[in-house]
Design an enzyme around this catalytic site. Structure first.
Site, PDB file in Angstrom:
ATOM      1  N   ASP B  91       0.860  -1.174   0.000  1.00 37.75           N
ATOM      2  CA  ASP B  91       0.000   0.000   0.000  1.00 37.75           C
ATOM      3  C   ASP B  91       0.902   1.231   0.000  1.00 37.75           C
ATOM      4  O   ASP B  91       1.346   1.704   1.045  1.00 37.75           O
ATOM      5  CB  ASP B  91      -0.916  -0.019   1.226  1.00 37.75           C
ATOM      6  CG  ASP B  91      -2.091   0.931   1.064  1.00 37.75           C
ATOM      7  OD1 ASP B  91      -2.171   1.614   0.025  1.00 37.75           O
ATOM      8  OD2 ASP B  91      -2.931   0.967   1.970  1.00 37.75           O
ATOM      9  N   ALA B  92       1.223   1.700  -1.186  1.00 31.64           N
ATOM     10  CA  ALA B  92       2.232   2.755  -1.339  1.00 31.64           C
ATOM     11  C   ALA B  92       1.633   4.039  -1.913  1.00 31.64           C
ATOM     12  O   ALA B  92       2.201   5.114  -1.746  1.00 31.64           O
ATOM     13  CB  ALA B  92       3.345   2.266  -2.252  1.00 31.64           C
ATOM     14  N   LYS B  93       0.519   3.928  -2.615  1.00 34.51           N
ATOM     15  CA  LYS B  93      -0.197   5.078  -3.177  1.00 34.51           C
ATOM     16  C   LYS B  93       0.744   6.027  -3.908  1.00 34.51           C
ATOM     17  O   LYS B  93       0.643   7.242  -3.762  1.00 34.51           O
ATOM     18  CB  LYS B  93      -0.989   5.793  -2.081  1.00 34.51           C
ATOM     19  CG  LYS B  93      -2.074   4.899  -1.454  1.00 34.51           C
ATOM     20  CD  LYS B  93      -3.044   5.659  -0.580  1.00 34.51           C
ATOM     21  CE  LYS B  93      -4.166   4.774  -0.066  1.00 34.51           C
ATOM     22  NZ  LYS B  93      -3.766   3.759   0.931  1.00 34.51           N
ATOM     23  N   ARG B  94       1.622   5.456  -4.716  1.00 39.28           N
ATOM     24  CA  ARG B  94       2.531   6.283  -5.482  1.00 39.28           C
ATOM     25  C   ARG B  94       1.839   6.838  -6.719  1.00 39.28           C
ATOM     26  O   ARG B  94       0.780   6.332  -7.129  1.00 39.28           O
ATOM     27  CB  ARG B  94       3.759   5.459  -5.905  1.00 39.28           C
ATOM     28  CG  ARG B  94       4.595   4.913  -4.743  1.00 39.28           C
ATOM     29  CD  ARG B  94       5.117   6.032  -3.861  1.00 39.28           C
ATOM     30  NE  ARG B  94       6.209   5.589  -3.011  1.00 39.28           N
ATOM     31  CZ  ARG B  94       6.091   5.207  -1.742  1.00 39.28           C
ATOM     32  NH1 ARG B  94       4.927   5.198  -1.141  1.00 39.28           N
ATOM     33  NH2 ARG B  94       7.167   4.843  -1.054  1.00 39.28           N
TER      34      ARG B  94
END
Lengths: 276, 276
Positions: B91-94
């Site tokens: 879960d990095a939401k880059r």
């Protein structure tokens, strides 16, 4: 670094240049690969060669994260080495719910937690105020919100018409209700210079971080024509155009020459508007 | 992990539970602090206690990044330990321009580069197709795009009306033109269960990653009523509700009990729709 300190630095150095440290192991001169930390060694020499010509450095987090632990070590070493008279910006483009943004703030703004404390962080607005307000707790730090970017993908959503202008305008207007021009900057791509006039209506005093000059095709003169203010109000970034000006042993000198050429154009623009 | 393998796992385990590893040093049982890597030790025991009850694990990158180098080491150790029959989601939401997204893809999907190769990564759509297409080069990997999130900030931009529906609907419709339901999932917050029916019109086959059940207030039954498909099509995440069910020495048993309770509800829902 406060707004006034930043303005003072711009006046003193006659520059609003931000040097982007998008340092790629595959693009740096090969002789550096024999050093224990080639990425840091490259950055160190770039910094030494340009620090009197720029007011900001902006490491791009992705270029360090892609190398795992050793990449993070290079990023921390680079942050430690950045000169204190330049604003240090981590280009991280994070954005998440509140309790997660708290952790991202620790990652980049809290030395005791992560080993790094940048002056500013770029964030993405999609998740709304959660993405931004946790960083405001760190006094004296800047939040730089993506508004209008310089890539082709900006057309997909940023230009969508809403009841209140394009999406990027709505982002600026909404974010302005969360903090003032002493804490918030906006990212506005240089390839969109005609939109700067529109953006200045909504953000007359905010500093704008402007990528896209150089490698991405933007013109400094156009950006200044529409975007500069009496306090300057611009940080213009160049990454590849400066740091990869040469990939020989002279790379730092070549980077300096590029930075100097930009700084000299900036001096002209600052004089035009009467900042210096 | 392919779509069919994921569906098979769901049928076999009678579960579509994703356990979120938002592991916070300040919230884990204090006796773990004497271990060389308390975060990994915690995750290892949570994984051991829940791996037959869930089909996915989702470490939240921020919770590791905030601890600098030692946090990244914990994340890498956790990735290595994740069971191969579960889909591993970072879960990095880059989200960034193409050449930077390439680097983020290396950071999370390319073990040779960074030490980690998750099956899936969460990304934020604001910068458009640049933010997404670089990850598609990694065959067999999933891209999970933020559509409608469960936080209060979702109201700021995601619900903006555009010519083509709310912004979150426009995001889904546009992203559907970049890849199919075998590569793309969408994040849809569980607190918005009534919007699931609308979203299913645009994304009838995509898996939806659903945070917000439990600590954030969403109901599993509501989510299933509007969101489940004949292939299940859901990964429902619980983080805090499971991993912090107890902060005593029994934390792993307590986590298992919570995960089991959710799995049992999921089994009922899967039977209702005829998936199992």
């Amino acid at each position: 670094m406060s707004r006034q300190e930043l303005i003072n630095q711009i006046k003193q150095k006659k520059s609003f240049l931000c040097v982007g440290l998008d340092t790629d192991i595959e693009k740096i001169p090969s002789f550096l690969l024999s050093y224990p930390d080639p990425i840091f060694e490259f950055n160190k020499r770039i910094i030494d060669a340009t620090k009197d010509l720029c007011v900001a450095y902006k490491p791009n987090s992705a270029f360090y994260e892609c190398r795992g632990v050793k990449g993070l070590q290079s990023l921390i070493a680079t942050w430690e080495y950045l000169p204190k008279d330049c604003i240090s910006i981590i280009d991280a483009k994070r954005g998440d719910i509140g309790n997660t943004s708290d952790k991202y703030a620790q990652a980049f703004l809290d030395e005791a937690s992560s080993g790094m404390s940048f002056d500013a962080i770029t964030v993405t607005p999609y998740m709304g105020n959660d993405s931004i307000t946790p960083y405001l707790k760190y006094e004296g730090k800047w939040i730089i919100i993506l508004a209008l970017t310089s890539s082709v993908g900006s057309k997909d959503f940023q230009y969508l018409p809403t009841d209140d202008g394009h999406l990027y305008e709505t982002v600026i207007k909404k974010a302005n209700t969360w903090a003032g021009a002493d804490r918030l900057m906006y990212v506005v791509g240089a390839t969109k210079s005609t939109e700067f006039a529109e953006i200045r209506k909504h953000a007359p005093d905010n500093f704008l971080l402007v990528p896209g000059v150089g490698a991405q095709g933007g013109s400094l003169q156009d950006v200044c024509q529409y975007g500069i203010t009496k306090d300057c109000g611009l940080l213009v970034n160049s990454s590849r155009g400066i740091i990869y000006a040469s990939n020989g042993e002279d790379f730092a000198d070549a980077a300096r020459a590029e930075a100097l050429a930009i700084q000299q154009q900036m001096e002209v623009e600052l004089k035009k508007i009467g900042v210096i």
